[in-house]
Write a protein that holds these residues in place. Structure first.
Motif, PDB file in Angstrom:
ATOM      1  N   THR A  40       0.786  -1.392   0.042  1.00 29.06           N
ATOM      2  CA  THR A  40       0.019   0.278  -0.070  1.00 29.06           C
ATOM      3  C   THR A  40       0.853   1.032  -0.099  1.00 29.06           C
ATOM      4  OG1 THR A  40      -1.795  -0.821   0.774  1.00 29.06           O
ATOM      5  CG2 THR A  40      -2.240   1.651   1.253  1.00 29.06           C
ATOM      6  N   TYR A  41       1.918   0.823   0.728  1.00 28.66           N
ATOM      7  CA  TYR A  41       2.350   2.341   0.819  1.00 28.66           C
ATOM      8  C   TYR A  41       3.175   2.900  -0.757  1.00 28.66           C
ATOM      9  CZ  TYR A  41       6.456   5.447   2.777  1.00 28.66           C
ATOM     10  OH  TYR A  41       6.969   6.762   2.691  1.00 28.66           O
ATOM     11  N   VAL A  42       3.883   1.734  -1.541  1.00 33.75           N
ATOM     12  CA  VAL A  42       4.660   1.970  -2.359  1.00 33.75           C
ATOM     13  C   VAL A  42       4.024   2.561  -3.503  1.00 33.75           C
ATOM     14  CG1 VAL A  42       5.821   0.553  -4.047  1.00 33.75           C
ATOM     15  CG2 VAL A  42       6.279   0.866  -1.960  1.00 33.75           C
ATOM     16  N   GLN A  43       2.891   1.486  -3.503  1.00 36.20           N
ATOM     17  CA  GLN A  43       1.916   2.062  -4.127  1.00 36.20           C
ATOM     18  C   GLN A  43       1.562   3.226  -4.453  1.00 36.20           C
ATOM     19  OE1 GLN A  43      -2.404  -0.341  -4.210  1.00 36.20           O
ATOM     20  NE2 GLN A  43      -2.795   0.402  -6.502  1.00 36.20           N
ATOM     21  N   GLU A  44       0.908   3.703  -2.939  1.00 29.88           N
ATOM     22  CA  GLU A  44       0.434   5.139  -2.766  1.00 29.88           C
ATOM     23  C   GLU A  44       1.840   6.103  -2.854  1.00 29.88           C
ATOM     24  OE1 GLU A  44      -0.769   5.768   1.064  1.00 29.88           O
ATOM     25  OE2 GLU A  44      -3.066   5.142   0.974  1.00 29.88           O
ATOM     26  N   SER A  45       3.262   5.705  -2.798  1.00 36.90           N
ATOM     27  CA  SER A  45       4.068   6.345  -4.010  1.00 36.90           C
ATOM     28  C   SER A  45       4.056   6.960  -4.850  1.00 36.90           C
ATOM     29  CB  SER A  45       5.182   6.082  -2.778  1.00 36.90           C
ATOM     30  OG  SER A  45       5.004   5.957  -1.187  1.00 36.90           O
ATOM     31  N   VAL A  46       3.497   6.012  -5.570  1.00 38.52           N
ATOM     32  CA  VAL A  46       4.240   5.824  -6.855  1.00 38.52           C
ATOM     33  C   VAL A  46       2.944   6.635  -7.608  1.00 38.52           C
ATOM     34  CG1 VAL A  46       4.273   4.356  -9.205  1.00 38.52           C
ATOM     35  CG2 VAL A  46       5.336   3.700  -7.220  1.00 38.52           C
TER      36      VAL A  46
END
Length: 318
Positions: free
Chosen positions: A222-228
């Motif tokens: 979730t964190y990486v997807q929101e960052s991207v």
């Protein structure tokens, strides 16, 4: 005891090589009596290997599949080929298998003899792909990061920031694969916060011997997807879309937006861009009713654009 263990492992290796062996064939290959083969088969069964025995013409010992997955026994050549195949899969040459390939590779890495690592690197370097999918990464970098995540080792690497190459010190937690790239989810020690890093942008990656104690961490995917999808952009927006989350996810690439269900028939979409009009147009083109949640000025922008579109339609009808 050591001789018995080696013999049982050799028996397992033989059973994995061929579908059916007769008792005399196994006894001859192992240099023992058929009675010893029967005892060793029972030892394998006690370890969880389902070894079946059948009588008559064409009968013999056969290694079957069971409910559990016992460890495989690989010779040097098989271990090298398996490691290379997993590295290629982790690099994205096979669609949809990157995460699973890397997890399997980190398990194999625990038991891969050091004498085989050079051959694995050499063979991997000889493999190319014409698939234009995931951005290629250095297999050595990927494995160094995977080991650091697995063994909880502090890691350093050079990373571009504001057109400057800076040294970063992190506690690596997870490697996350998107449809295009590999990302490292880690705790940045110098910035005292969670960060995601593109693996293909890393250089001079080194793992220290210093082990860290894991911190309570947000969900890595979730964190990486929101960052991207949003944090890297100057503007972010949230929408409530009147359609099931599965329907909207099929319309928007994972790297472009985060889609979360809000009941069975609605979902929340988080996305970002340099220009909010671009995000608004993308959501509009989905073809579903939607509401702007944030920022408030985007709702005002919707009214202005609606008026302009209505006027344009009225003028064309005249």
């Amino acid at each position: 005891m050591r001789g018995t263990t080696e013999r049982v492992l050799n028996l397992l290796g033989l059973l994995q090589q061929r579908q059916v062996w007769t008792g005399p064939e196994l006894a001859d290959r192992l240099g023992v009596t058929p009675r010893t083969v029967r005892r060793d088969v029972e030892r394998l069964r006690a370890l969880g290997y389902p070894v079946h025995a059948s009588q008559g013409v064409g009968g013999g010992y056969q290694l079957g599949s069971g409910q559990d997955l016992p460890p495989l026994l690989l010779d040097d050549e098989e271990a090298i080929v398996t490691a290379v195949a997993l590295l290629v899969g982790a690099g994205g040459a096979v669609a949809g298998v990157g995460d699973a390939a890397l997890r399997a590779l980190t398990k194999l890495d625990r038991v891969l003899p050091s004498r085989l690592r050079h051959e694995v690197r050499t063979l991997t370097g000889a493999i190319e792909s014409f698939d234009g999918g995931r951005t290629p990464v250095d297999p050595e970098v990927l494995m160094t990061l995977a080991r650091s995540c697995r063994d909880e080792l502090e890691t350093g690497f050079d990373y571009p920031s504001d057109a400057t190459l800076r040294r970063r010190r992190v506690e690596p937690y997870r490697l996350v694969a998107s449809d295009r790239r590999w990302y490292l989810f880690a705790y940045d020690l110098d910035r005292a916060d969670w960060r995601s890093f593109r693996v293909d942008r890393m250089t001079a990656v080194t793992a220290r011997t210093w082990r860290f104690h894991p911190r309570p961490a947000p969900d890595a995917v979730t964190y990486v997807q929101e960052s991207v999808a949003s944090r890297v952009y100057a503007q972010q927006a949230r929408f409530l879309v009147h359609a099931p989350a599965a329907t909207v996810r099929a319309q928007i690439p994972a790297a472009a937006a985060v889609v979360q269900p809000r009941g069975r028939e609605r979902c929340e979409v988080l996305s970002g861009a340099a220009d909010l009009d671009a995000v608004l147009l993308h959501v509009l083109r989905l073809g579903h009713d939607f509401e702007v949640l944030t920022p408030p000025e985007l709702a005002t922008r919707c009214h202005a654009l609606a008026s302009r579109l209505h006027a344009a339609g009225s003028n064309s009808s005249d």
